[in-house]
Design an enzyme around this catalytic site. Sequence first.
Site, PDB file in Angstrom:
ATOM      1  N   LYS A   1       0.881  -1.164   0.000  1.00 31.84           N
ATOM      2  CA  LYS A   1       0.000   0.000   0.000  1.00 31.84           C
ATOM      3  C   LYS A   1       0.921   1.216   0.000  1.00 31.84           C
ATOM      4  O   LYS A   1       1.609   1.491   0.985  1.00 31.84           O
ATOM      5  CB  LYS A   1      -0.918   0.019   1.221  1.00 31.84           C
ATOM      6  CG  LYS A   1      -1.776   1.285   1.247  1.00 31.84           C
ATOM      7  CD  LYS A   1      -2.560   1.484   2.526  1.00 31.84           C
ATOM      8  CE  LYS A   1      -3.061   2.926   2.586  1.00 31.84           C
ATOM      9  NZ  LYS A   1      -3.775   3.225   3.834  1.00 31.84           N
TER      10      LYS A   1
ATOM     11  N   GLY B   1      -7.960   9.572   9.159  1.00 28.81           N
ATOM     12  CA  GLY B   1      -8.315   9.711  10.568  1.00 28.81           C
ATOM     13  C   GLY B   1      -9.302  10.820  10.866  1.00 28.81           C
ATOM     14  O   GLY B   1      -9.633  11.047  12.031  1.00 28.81           O
TER      15      GLY B   1
ATOM     16  N   ALA C   1      -9.509   5.942   3.577  1.00 29.88           N
ATOM     17  CA  ALA C   1      -9.382   7.120   4.443  1.00 29.88           C
ATOM     18  C   ALA C   1     -10.631   8.000   4.462  1.00 29.88           C
ATOM     19  O   ALA C   1     -11.257   8.233   3.436  1.00 29.88           O
ATOM     20  CB  ALA C   1      -8.186   7.989   4.066  1.00 29.88           C
ATOM     21  N   GLY C   2     -10.946   8.471   5.646  1.00 29.39           N
ATOM     22  CA  GLY C   2     -12.024   9.432   5.822  1.00 29.39           C
ATOM     23  C   GLY C   2     -13.328   8.850   6.338  1.00 29.39           C
ATOM     24  O   GLY C   2     -14.196   9.590   6.793  1.00 29.39           O
TER      25      GLY C   2
ATOM     26  N   ALA D   1      -9.424   2.015   8.963  1.00 27.63           N
ATOM     27  CA  ALA D   1      -8.601   1.801  10.160  1.00 27.63           C
ATOM     28  C   ALA D   1      -9.204   2.562  11.334  1.00 27.63           C
ATOM     29  O   ALA D   1      -9.937   1.991  12.145  1.00 27.63           O
ATOM     30  CB  ALA D   1      -7.161   2.227   9.913  1.00 27.63           C
TER      31      ALA D   1
END
Lengths: 258, 66
Positions: A97, A158, A184-185, A206
């Site tokens: 990644k 995040g 993300a987001g 995550a």
Amino acid sequence: MDDPFVLAGETFTSRLVMGTGGVSSLEVLDAALEASGAELTTVAMRRVDPGTRGSILDVITHRGVRVLPNTAGCYTAGDAVLTAQLAREAMDTNWIKLEVIADEHTLLPDAVELLDAAEKLVDDGFVVLPYTNDDPVLAHRLEQVGCAAVMPLGAPIGSGLGIRNPHNIDLIVENAGVPVILDAGIGTASDAALAMELGCDAVLIASAITRAQVPALMAEAMRKAVEAGRLAARAGRIPVRRYARASSPAEGTVGSAS
Amino acid sequence: MRVTLNGQSRDVAKGLSLADVVAQLTDAPRGIAVALNAAVVPRGNWAATTLADDDRIEVLTAVQGG
């Protein structure tokens, strides 16, 4: 398998890729991984800390989950390439990644360094999965240099802001010849469902899981949201209408003329 | 002789190998990678790689990360 997710020739059942960043302990990670149903999970590469007890790799491999190392924290193509090569050596995988960020406040990808690193890593035999801006042009360029997927952000890492530009994600999906993984987001389950409804092939989450008050519960929510969003995308939603359209028959109501 | 190990300067004995340095940091049987002067050295070559003055060594492993 009804609706497999094929990424770089590998077949997955789950369309939720879980990131391990932000977990408070290996026990919490283990429970969240199980609840998420994820078959692919990310790790970062860092200098060995002699004081560390327990290995995150043990938890992941014990669950039978495939490891996807990342180049998080790299600001230049050179650092990202070396980090990817170290990850390949340490974890015996040529999947990476690719993250090349511009600054520590936004963690937004540096498009120029990212494309440069992607090209070098593809040439070096890597399966490159780049974390990219929600820019259809850059996504296309990444695909052109041989990336195995594109991973546009919904919002900064995040932030939990959700998908700030659904139209751009829609354009990326429309033009992509490789899988699109929303990365993300994501803040909560409805964001993940929206990503799938927009036609993304998978979602990488995550922080939204690992930093939730009950990570395992959120992992289950995300699993179900990704599944629901995928089903909705395949089912084909009704067109949006300006006015009502009755679902009950219009004829035969009490007092109507026969 | 002086080398830089994971960003920290330190004195080491002459003739020390990469394998010796890694063993000082960790006994993990897998999941470790080493770069010497910004080039990856495969695990199989650690024992045969002798350090020189001013070498920069990075020893990395997997940690949690998005």
